[in-house]
Design a protein around this motif. Structure first.
Motif, mmCIF file in Angstrom:
data_model
loop_
_atom_site.group_PDB
_atom_site.id
_atom_site.type_symbol
_atom_site.label_atom_id
_atom_site.label_comp_id
_atom_site.label_asym_id
_atom_site.label_seq_id
_atom_site.Cartn_x
_atom_site.Cartn_y
_atom_site.Cartn_z
ATOM 1 N N THR A 175 0.810 -1.223 0.000
ATOM 2 C CA THR A 175 0.000 0.000 0.000
ATOM 3 C C THR A 175 0.842 1.272 0.000
ATOM 4 O OG1 THR A 175 -0.074 0.118 2.421
ATOM 5 C CG2 THR A 175 -1.792 -1.180 1.342
ATOM 6 N N ILE A 176 2.151 1.099 -0.101
ATOM 7 C CA ILE A 176 3.025 2.278 0.031
ATOM 8 C C ILE A 176 2.902 3.224 -1.166
ATOM 9 C CG2 ILE A 176 5.428 3.040 0.099
ATOM 10 C CD1 ILE A 176 6.073 0.465 1.668
ATOM 11 N N ILE A 177 2.619 4.482 -0.852
ATOM 12 C CA ILE A 177 2.600 5.544 -1.863
ATOM 13 C C ILE A 177 3.561 6.629 -1.403
ATOM 14 C CG2 ILE A 177 1.185 7.404 -2.825
ATOM 15 C CD1 ILE A 177 -1.166 5.425 -2.799
ATOM 16 N N ILE A 178 4.466 7.011 -2.307
ATOM 17 C CA ILE A 178 5.509 7.982 -1.955
ATOM 18 C C ILE A 178 5.324 9.223 -2.803
ATOM 19 C CG2 ILE A 178 7.996 8.402 -1.864
ATOM 20 C CD1 ILE A 178 8.041 5.103 -2.105
ATOM 21 N N ASP A 179 4.984 10.317 -2.162
ATOM 22 C CA ASP A 179 4.866 11.591 -2.872
ATOM 23 C C ASP A 179 6.116 12.405 -2.523
ATOM 24 O OD1 ASP A 179 2.428 13.405 -4.200
ATOM 25 O OD2 ASP A 179 3.948 14.551 -3.128
ATOM 26 N N THR A 233 4.058 3.132 -5.538
ATOM 27 C CA THR A 233 3.676 4.277 -6.368
ATOM 28 C C THR A 233 4.562 5.434 -5.937
ATOM 29 O OG1 THR A 233 1.397 3.581 -6.713
ATOM 30 C CG2 THR A 233 1.831 5.937 -6.833
ATOM 31 N N THR A 248 6.820 12.495 1.366
ATOM 32 C CA THR A 248 5.628 12.305 2.175
ATOM 33 C C THR A 248 5.090 10.930 1.798
ATOM 34 O OG1 THR A 248 5.222 14.665 1.902
ATOM 35 C CG2 THR A 248 3.456 13.360 2.891
ATOM 36 N N TYR A 250 2.739 7.369 2.477
ATOM 37 C CA TYR A 250 1.457 6.878 2.976
ATOM 38 C C TYR A 250 1.451 5.356 2.939
ATOM 39 C CZ TYR A 250 0.331 11.680 1.729
ATOM 40 O OH TYR A 250 0.338 13.050 1.628
ATOM 41 N N ALA A 301 2.346 10.905 11.426
ATOM 42 C CA ALA A 301 0.945 11.130 11.787
ATOM 43 C C ALA A 301 0.178 9.852 11.500
ATOM 44 C CB ALA A 301 0.369 12.277 10.978
ATOM 45 N N VAL A 302 -0.676 9.459 12.420
ATOM 46 C CA VAL A 302 -1.527 8.284 12.216
ATOM 47 C C VAL A 302 -2.971 8.757 12.211
ATOM 48 C CG1 VAL A 302 -2.402 6.184 13.304
ATOM 49 C CG2 VAL A 302 0.071 6.561 13.101
ATOM 50 N N ARG A 308 -4.387 4.724 8.201
ATOM 51 C CA ARG A 308 -3.114 4.924 7.506
ATOM 52 C C ARG A 308 -2.140 5.743 8.345
ATOM 53 N NH1 ARG A 308 -6.568 6.603 2.965
ATOM 54 N NH2 ARG A 308 -7.033 4.708 1.784
ATOM 55 N N THR A 310 1.041 8.509 7.939
ATOM 56 C CA THR A 310 1.718 9.437 7.031
ATOM 57 C C THR A 310 3.094 9.706 7.620
ATOM 58 O OG1 THR A 310 -0.401 10.449 6.474
ATOM 59 C CG2 THR A 310 1.582 11.695 5.919
ATOM 60 N N VAL A 312 6.725 11.726 7.156
ATOM 61 C CA VAL A 312 7.388 12.829 6.453
ATOM 62 C C VAL A 312 8.886 12.751 6.738
ATOM 63 C CG1 VAL A 312 7.571 15.334 6.218
ATOM 64 C CG2 VAL A 312 5.341 14.282 6.695
ATOM 65 N N ASP B 179 -2.360 14.335 -1.776
ATOM 66 C CA ASP B 179 -1.168 15.043 -1.326
ATOM 67 C C ASP B 179 -1.220 16.433 -1.961
ATOM 68 O OD1 ASP B 179 1.815 14.231 -0.138
ATOM 69 O OD2 ASP B 179 1.821 15.894 -1.568
ATOM 70 N N ASN B 210 -3.909 15.485 8.413
ATOM 71 C CA ASN B 210 -5.188 14.886 8.849
ATOM 72 C C ASN B 210 -6.057 15.847 9.657
ATOM 73 O OD1 ASN B 210 -4.352 12.439 7.730
ATOM 74 N ND2 ASN B 210 -3.363 11.798 9.631
ATOM 75 N N TYR B 250 -4.044 10.019 -5.485
ATOM 76 C CA TYR B 250 -3.796 8.603 -5.745
ATOM 77 C C TYR B 250 -5.049 7.799 -5.413
ATOM 78 C CZ TYR B 250 0.930 10.439 -5.356
ATOM 79 O OH TYR B 250 2.077 11.194 -5.530
ATOM 80 N N ASP B 303 -0.617 3.463 -13.521
ATOM 81 C CA ASP B 303 0.493 2.531 -13.353
ATOM 82 C C ASP B 303 -0.052 1.108 -13.310
ATOM 83 O OD1 ASP B 303 2.887 1.355 -12.889
ATOM 84 O OD2 ASP B 303 3.176 2.157 -10.881
ATOM 85 N N THR B 306 0.963 -1.188 -10.232
ATOM 86 C CA THR B 306 0.319 -1.049 -8.926
ATOM 87 C C THR B 306 -1.201 -0.982 -9.016
ATOM 88 O OG1 THR B 306 0.484 1.357 -9.074
ATOM 89 C CG2 THR B 306 2.295 0.211 -7.989
ATOM 90 N N ARG B 308 -2.875 1.626 -9.809
ATOM 91 C CA ARG B 308 -3.336 2.924 -9.290
ATOM 92 C C ARG B 308 -3.288 3.999 -10.370
ATOM 93 N NH1 ARG B 308 0.417 1.796 -4.839
ATOM 94 N NH2 ARG B 308 -0.772 0.658 -3.264
#
Lengths: 349, 349, 349, 349
Positions: A175-179, A233, A248, A250, A301-302, A308, A310, A312, B179, B210, B250, B303, B306, B308
Motif C-alpha cells: 500500500t506504500i505511496i511515496i509523494d 507508487t 511524504t 502513505y 501522523a496516524v 493509515r 503518514t 514525512v 497530497d 489529517n 492517488y 500505473d 500497482t 493505481r
C-alpha cells in the motif's frame, strides 16, 4: 589518532563534486589531492566555482586512472549516469577505494538498470561487488567494502523513512505511496528548460510519474527488508527552491500502531545514529531544518479514520542525499566515527 | 445586452478581497460600488494596496448592512472564518445576493463545522439555504440561488480532479489519498511565523496533517457523488511560492482504465466548460501554467504495476480557488456566460 | 467604433512573444492572425507554451514576408538582436506596419550599434525611418509612423524616471548614476548558466558593468532632451525573481528642489498619461506593485545633506518594458486611446 | 594549545543568536554555556529552532547578570536596539567580555544615536570604552578591548569596499553613492508586513532612503579614515532572498586609477586577511558566492568615460555582517588566529 587519507574527486565541476569539496576540505582526516574534470582539465577549479577562490586552489586534472592511483587512496565519482559503469572497475583494479555517487552501481539487476536508465549496465562483477551505502541501514556491509554505490537522494529520504516500519511489519508494503518533492539542484548544473529560472521559479510541477529511475532502487531495498517483492507508487515534484527533498509517504497500518509508537520504534531503530532525528508527536520536519547538513529528520501522523500512517522525511539532497552520505560511508569504511567531519549544524534561516 | 449590477466587497484589505477588486474592475457587467473593511474604514484602499493607486480610488466603507443594501445588489464576503456565519443571513434579509468566500457556509453539518473550525456554526437555515458553488459540478444549483458558499482552494483543485472518476466508479473511493501543496498566499495577509519570509523561503513543510478544515468539505462532496460516506487521507504542504495549488491524488482503479480513457472521460465530463483543461497523455500541468487565471488543469498517469491512477490538478488558489470562481458563480447566478470577464490568459512566465 | 486590425507576431516562442499573445488576445481591436517561429514552425504554439492550451490554438507559421503580408496589417518583432535589422525593411516594403521589440532600430548611430551590439547595423534608411517609441515622451512621433523601435526594458524605467527632471534642468546630467536591477525573465528563454535556477536563485549579482547595450540607448534619449551630450554610469543587477525592473537613480540638484516639487513637476509632465503613476511623498514603488501591468511607478527622495535626488522607477520588464509598451504604441499609431486593451490591474500578491 | 573559554548568548531566539550558536558550537576553543532569552526562558532552545534538535539541547536561561558571570567568560549580545545600552555596562562591571551585535555602541556621538535610532543612548563612558570591531581595519584596537561594538551588516560590506580607496585618496569622498541591497533575514525574526512572504517574494523594494540608521555608522568610519567629515548618499533595497548583502558603490576618481590598480591596491591592503577576497579583472562577486561563510568579496570596474569607479562588495549579512565577524573579533581579542572556527567554505549552490 587515525591516519588521514588522500582523496580524488571526479566530476568536480558539478554540484555533487562542489559539495564533496566543500565538505572534504573541512574533514580532519582527508586531504583532497586531485579534482578532476573531463571537460575542463587545466583550468583552476575556482574559475568554475568562484565561491572557492583562495579556498581550493587546485588546477583541474584530466581523468587518468594511473595519475589518480599515484595521488589518491580513495576516489569519489560525481559523474553522470553511464560513466562509473566502465570506470569504477578500472579504479578498483588500480587499488583505489571507490565511492560512486552516480546511480550506475545501485541496482543489482543489470536488466533493471538498462530498463530504467536506458544505458548499458556495469559488469555483473562490479554490480556484485558494490555495496549499497545507505549508512544507517547497511553500514555493516559498508565497513569491509572498497566499492560503494552511494544511494540516490530520493531513495535516501524514502528508505530511512520507511525501513523501520517495513521491517517491523507495521505497514502493508503493497500500500506504500511515496509523494516526493525536490529542490532544483537535484537536476544538476547541466542546462535545460526544466531548470531554467523563469520556468521553474514560482512554479510547482510533477515529473516522471511512475518513471523515475529511483523507483527500482527504492523497491530493491524495500523488497530486501520485507523479504518479498514490493512495488510502490512514486511521484516526483520539482519545488522552487535550490536544496532539499521531502518524501511524504502513505501506507496502511497492519495493526493499531499510534504515532507515539512509531516515534518510539524509530528512535530505537536509529539509536546511536546521530544523523537521523525523530521529531516529537505532532511535529513534522521541514526541508530548511536540515539545509546544508547531513541530517535526515522524520515525523509521523496516524489517522484512525483511515487506518493509515503518514510519514514525512526530509534531507538536503546535496548532503545526506549525495556528498554527505558519501563521506559518512568513507568514515565507516575507514573505521572512523561515522560523524567525523560532518557534525555541522543546518544553515537556518 | 445584459444589465450590469452593483457589487460590494467585504474584507477588501485581504488577498481575497484584493483579487476580487482586480477581477471585478475589469468585468464588463459589474460595477464595484463599495469596498468595505471593518478595521480600516475611512482610509483610501490604495493606502493598503498601493498597486491599486489611481485604479481603484474608493475610500474603505464601514461594515453596515443598510448602507450596503443601498449601494449594492450583490455582496462578496472575503472575511475570516466566523464572520459570515452571522453576517450572511442579515445581508440576505436585506435583499442582497451573497457570495461567501469564507468556509462558514460550506459544511451542511453544523457539528462538523464546529469540530473542524472550532467556532460556532451558522444557523441551520443559512446552512440549508446556501449552495456549494463548485461551478462545473453544481452550477445548476448555483443558477437559482442567492446564497453561495464558494468552495475552498484545496477542495476546488481536489474535487475537480476526482469527481468524474468517482462518479464513473473508476476508482475505489476508500483508497483516495490526496497530497496537496499550496503557495503561501493561501495563508492570507495576517502575520505569523508560518508566513514570515525567512522561515518559508527555500523551505518546504507539511502542516495540519489529517487536521485541515478542508477535509470535511472534500469528503462531503465526494460522499454526495459516491452515494456513500467517503473518508480520505489529506496532507497539505507549504511551497515557497506566492500563488498556486497542486493536488496530487492517488487511488486504486476498479478496472482496467488507461490514462487515455481517463483523458477522454474527463473531456466528456467537462465538455463546454472552458475553465477545466485536460492535458494530453504523458503531460502534467504545473501551477505556473494557470497563474493569475481561472483555469484548472488536470493530467493523468496510470500505473499497471500497482493498479493505481495518479491525478494531478492545479489552480491559482486566489483565482479559481477564491475570487475567480466567486465571479464565475455570480455569472451563473445572473444567467450570464460563466466566462464573462474571466477569459484572460495565465501570466507566464 | 474603431476598426480592428490583424496582427502577426514573429518570435512567438520567446517570452516577449508569449506576452504579446497574452495581451493581444484580450485586446478588443486586434486579431492575432499569425504566430511565427523560425525554429518551430508547424508545431502548435501550446506545445511550447502549455499555459496557452485551448486559448491560442494556432500552428506556428514559418517566417515568410509574403505570407505575413497576406494575413496581417501590423507585425510585432520579438526577435533576437540582429534579425530585425534585415527583416524590418522587407516588412515595411510589403506594406506592413512594424513594431520592433528588439534593439536593432533604437540607436540612430550605426557605429554605436555595432560597438555595443557587436553585430552589423540596420541600413541608414531604416534607422532614419524608425521612431523611438517611448510612448509618454515621443508619442507624437509614434502617431504618424509605420516603423517603431520599441524601447528596451532598462531604458523605459530609466528614461521615464529621469526625463522630466532633465528637461526641467533640475538635475545636472553629468552626475547621473543609474543603479538598475532586473528579474531573470529579462534574459529570455534561451538557456545559459546565468539563468540556471540553482545559480540565480537566492543570489544577487552585478553584470555588464559599464558595458550594457542599453547605455547608448539611454544616453541618446537623455542627450536629445538635454540638448547636449550626456554620459551616465549604469550598472545592471540580476535579482532572484522572474519579472520586474527597478532603476534607482542618483543626480546632483541644480537648485533647491524638494521631493514635493519633484512630485508636482512629474505629475504635470505626465498629466493625462495613465500608465505613469507618481507616488506620494515618502513612498517608493516596489516592482510587484506593477507586476503583470503596463504601469511605470515613480517615487522621489531629496537629501539636503548631499544635495542629491534619488529617483526610484519600476516597471514590469515584460509588459511596459516590452510587449505592453509595444501595444501602447500600436494604439497610438492607430489613433486609438493609448490605454485600449491595457487597463488591467497589477497582479498582487 | 590555546585555552578555551565559555560563552553566553543573549537573544538566542533571533536569527543573530541562532547563527552565533551554529558557528560557536563548531568552534574548537569556545564552549557555549548559556543561551538566554528574556521572553522564552525555561523552554528548550530547539522548541524555537527545531533545526537544532539534538545539536544544542540547552534550556533557555533567564537574563541575569550574576548568573551569566558565574557561567561565562564572554557574552554575545544579539539583542534589539536599546537593550545593550543599559546592559553592557553591567556585564563589563561583572568582569565579562562583551561583544555587542546590536547598534547601541557603534556611534561615538550619543546625539547621533538618539537622532537615528530614536532611543536613549548608552552612557558616555560605555561609548568611549567600546571599540568598533571592523576586524580587518580596526583589529589592532579590538585586540586589547573587552567591549566590542560589532559593525552592522550594511556598514561591513560598504566599509570593506571603500576604506582602502578612501585611505589612498583615490576617490573623492564627497562623491560616494552607496546603493545597497539586502536579503530579508536582515529584518530579523520579528513579524511585520515588510517581511511577510507574499509581500516580499517576487518583489524588489527600496526603503528608508537617506534615513537608515547605518548611515551615521558608515560616515563615522569614513570620516575617521578620510580625516575630514564625509557625507554619503545611501539607499537600501530589500531583495527576495534570505541571506546576502551587496553594496554597489560609486565614486569619482581623483586621478587615473585603473581597475587593475584598484585590484592591486586592495590586495595589498588586505594582505594576510583571509576573509577578504579580491576578484580578478572583469569579475564581480555575487551574494551566493559567500553564502553561509565569513568572506567579503570585492570587485571593481572603472569607467574612463565618466571618470568613476564602481565597487561591488558582498557578504552574508548573518555571518560576516553579524555572528561571524563577532566571533572573528573574539578570536582577535583572545590572541587566537582570526580565522579559528570560521574557515568553512560558502554553501553553493
Amino acid at each position: 589518532m587515525s591516519q588521514s587519507i588522500r582523496a580524488a574527486i571526479i566530476g568536480a565541476t558539478g554540484y555533487g563534486g562542489a559539495e564533496l569539496i566543500r565538505l572534504l576540505q573541512a574533514h580532519p582526516l582527508v586531504q583532497i589531492t586531485s579534482v578532476i574534470s573531463t571537460s575542463n582539465a587545466g583550468a583552476p577549479l575556482a574559475e568554475h566555482f568562484p565561491h572557492l577562490q583562495e579556498i581550493v586552489v587546485d588546477i583541474l586534472d584530466v581523468l587518468d586512472v594511473d595519475l589518480i592511483a599515484g595521488k589518491a587512496d580513495v576516489v569519489f565519482l560525481a559523474t553522470p549516469a553511464g560513466v562509473s559503469a566502465g570506470l569504477s572497475p578500472q579504479l578498483i583494479e588500480a587499488g583505489l577505494k571507490v565511492i560512486d555517487i552516480s546511480g550506475d552501481l545501485r541496482l543489482k539487476s543489470a536488466s533493471d538498470y538498462e530498463k530504467w536508465y536506458k544505458k548499458p549496465a556495469a559488469s555483473e562483477e562490479a554490480l556484485a561487488r558494490s555495496i549499497y551505502g545507505l549508512s544507517e541501514v547497511f553500514g555493516d556491509e559498508v565497513k569491509g567494502s572498497d566499492l560503494i554505490a552511494n544511494p540516490g537522494c530520493y531513495p535516501t529520504a524514502t528508505l530511512l523513512g520507511l525501513i523501520p516500519a517495513v521491517e517491523a511489519g507495521w505497514i502493508d508494503p503493497s500500500t506504500i505511496i511515496i509523494d516526493a518533492k525536490s529542490g532544483v539542484s537535484g537536476a544538476g548544473r547541466g542546462l535545460g528548460l526544466g531548470a531554467h529560472y523563469s520556468e521553474v521559479n514560482e512554479n510547482l510541477s510533477a515529473y516522471k510519474i511512475n518513471k523515475h529511475q529511483h523507483i527500482p532502487e527504492i523497491e530493491q531495498a524495500l523488497s530486501r527488508i520485507a523479504g518479498k517483492p514490493v512495488v510502490t507508487t512514486f511521484t516526483t515534484h520539482l519545488v522552487p527552491m535550490t536544496r532539499g527533498i521531502m518524501a511524504t509517504m502513505y501506507a496502511t497500518l497492519t495493526g493499531e500502531h499510534t504515532a507515539e509508537a512509531f516515534i518510539e520504534k524509530y528512535q530505537q531503530y536509529y539509536e546511536g545514529r546521530k544523523f537521523v532525528r525523530i521529531r516529537p508527536l505532532g511535529k513534522y520536519p521541514s526541508t530548511k531544518e536540515v539545509m546544508g547538513s547531513n541530517y535526515c529528520d522524520i515525523g509521523f501522523a496516524v489517522d484512525e479514520r483511515t487506518g493509515r500512517v503518514t510519514i514525512v522525511s526530509v534531507i538536503d539532497n546535496v548532503v545526506k542525499g549525495a556528498a554527505g552520505q558519501a563521506i559518512q560511508n568513507l568514515n565507516i569504511m575507514q573505521g572512523w566515527d561515522e560523524t567525523t567531519g560532518l557534525l555541522f549544524a543546518p544553515v537556518y534561516p
